[in-house]
Motif scaffolding. Sequence first.
Motif, short mmCIF file in Angstrom:
data_model
loop_
_atom_site.label_atom_id
_atom_site.label_comp_id
_atom_site.label_asym_id
_atom_site.label_seq_id
_atom_site.Cartn_x
_atom_site.Cartn_y
_atom_site.Cartn_z
N GLY A 1 0.79 -1.23 0.00
CA GLY A 1 0.00 0.00 0.00
C GLY A 1 0.82 1.28 0.00
N TYR A 2 1.78 1.38 0.90
CA TYR A 2 2.60 2.59 0.96
C TYR A 2 3.38 2.77 -0.34
N ALA A 3 3.88 1.68 -0.88
CA ALA A 3 4.71 1.76 -2.08
C ALA A 3 3.91 2.26 -3.28
N ALA B 1 1.04 3.79 -3.41
CA ALA B 1 0.51 5.15 -3.22
C ALA B 1 1.59 6.18 -3.49
N GLY B 2 2.80 5.93 -2.99
CA GLY B 2 3.89 6.87 -3.22
C GLY B 2 4.29 6.97 -4.67
N ILE B 3 4.32 5.82 -5.35
CA ILE B 3 4.70 5.81 -6.76
C ILE B 3 3.68 6.55 -7.61
N ASN B 4 2.41 6.38 -7.30
CA ASN B 4 1.35 6.95 -8.13
C ASN B 4 0.99 8.39 -7.76
N GLN B 5 1.55 8.89 -6.65
CA GLN B 5 1.26 10.24 -6.18
C GLN B 5 2.47 11.13 -6.47
N PRO B 6 2.35 12.10 -7.36
CA PRO B 6 3.54 12.86 -7.79
C PRO B 6 4.12 13.80 -6.75
N VAL B 7 3.40 14.12 -5.69
CA VAL B 7 3.91 15.05 -4.70
C VAL B 7 5.21 14.52 -4.10
N TYR B 8 6.19 15.40 -3.95
CA TYR B 8 7.52 15.16 -3.38
C TYR B 8 8.46 14.43 -4.33
N GLN B 9 8.00 13.96 -5.47
CA GLN B 9 8.84 13.17 -6.35
C GLN B 9 9.88 14.03 -7.07
N ARG B 10 11.02 13.41 -7.38
CA ARG B 10 12.07 14.09 -8.15
C ARG B 10 11.54 14.50 -9.53
N ASN B 11 10.89 13.54 -10.19
CA ASN B 11 10.36 13.75 -11.54
C ASN B 11 8.90 13.32 -11.54
N PRO B 12 8.00 14.22 -11.12
CA PRO B 12 6.58 13.88 -11.02
C PRO B 12 6.04 13.27 -12.31
N GLY B 13 5.32 12.18 -12.16
CA GLY B 13 4.73 11.53 -13.32
C GLY B 13 5.66 10.57 -14.04
N ARG B 14 6.85 10.34 -13.49
CA ARG B 14 7.80 9.43 -14.14
C ARG B 14 7.26 8.00 -14.17
N VAL C 1 6.32 -0.17 5.43
CA VAL C 1 6.97 1.14 5.25
C VAL C 1 8.41 0.96 4.80
N ASP C 2 9.13 0.04 5.42
CA ASP C 2 10.51 -0.23 5.02
C ASP C 2 10.55 -0.79 3.59
N PHE C 3 9.59 -1.63 3.26
CA PHE C 3 9.47 -2.17 1.90
C PHE C 3 9.31 -1.02 0.91
N ALA C 4 8.41 -0.09 1.22
CA ALA C 4 8.20 1.06 0.33
C ALA C 4 9.47 1.89 0.20
N ARG C 5 10.14 2.13 1.31
CA ARG C 5 11.36 2.94 1.25
C ARG C 5 12.40 2.31 0.33
N ALA C 6 12.57 0.99 0.43
CA ALA C 6 13.53 0.31 -0.44
C ALA C 6 13.13 0.44 -1.91
N ILE C 7 11.85 0.35 -2.17
CA ILE C 7 11.35 0.51 -3.54
C ILE C 7 11.60 1.93 -4.03
N PHE C 8 11.29 2.92 -3.20
CA PHE C 8 11.52 4.31 -3.58
C PHE C 8 12.99 4.56 -3.88
N GLU C 9 13.87 3.98 -3.07
CA GLU C 9 15.31 4.15 -3.28
C GLU C 9 15.73 3.56 -4.63
N ARG C 10 15.25 2.35 -4.91
CA ARG C 10 15.66 1.70 -6.16
C ARG C 10 15.13 2.45 -7.38
N LEU C 11 13.93 3.00 -7.28
CA LEU C 11 13.35 3.75 -8.39
C LEU C 11 13.85 5.20 -8.44
N GLU C 12 14.61 5.60 -7.42
CA GLU C 12 15.06 6.99 -7.30
C GLU C 12 13.86 7.94 -7.37
#
Length: 211
Positions: free
Chosen positions: A20-22, A24-37, A166-177
């Motif tokens: 869920g956290y992962a 939601a974060g991927i699909n929500q452009p707020v805070y992202q380096r490249n929104p909509g990537r 949450v840790d799972f999502a963080r690792a995913i966010f890191e790998r996807l930059e």
Amino acid sequence: MEAQTVHLFVLDTMSDWEPGYAIAGINQPVYQRNPGRYVVRTVGPTRDPVRTMGGITILPDVALDELRAEDSAMLILPGAASWDEGAHADAVDKAREFLAAGVPVAAICGATGALARAGMLNDRPHTSNAVEYLNWQDGYTGAEHYAGSPALRDGDLITASGTAPVDFARAIFERLELYAPEALDAWYALYKHNDPAGFYKLVELEQAASA
């Protein structure tokens, strides 16, 4: 820029909370380096509806046999009771195909057990619900590489405990930059530690981005 697709495998008895956290974060452009990537799309064993552990019915966007590594930025494998019943060998084969092609795979809870049974964790650092859980899987001989951390990223493979979404999502966010380090640290402080400073930092970063 055309969005890259992160594929979420959806299956009967899926543990709703784990990806869920992962997603939601991927699909929500707020805070992202490249929104909509990135965009999130679901992939099922077939295109037939699946029903999660929480009773939610999902109609997959694509079937597993339609999925190609070259069309994906990552494959997320959430936990489900059906993994421990030995189901979804084709999804494990797809994960192996993705990793061979250099496309990341993120597995949590029961999905790590399925990878363990296939021998995919025997020679690389990994984590899961517990090493005892993996030792129960036929084909697993990788206990010496078991880390015991909530989530672990080893190159293109992410593994995690089912109690660590949450840790799972963080690792995913890191790998996807997905986020800049400052935003990722603030996000983790908020959602992992309930630290209000993380929220205020995210607001500050959002305001700065929109200025």
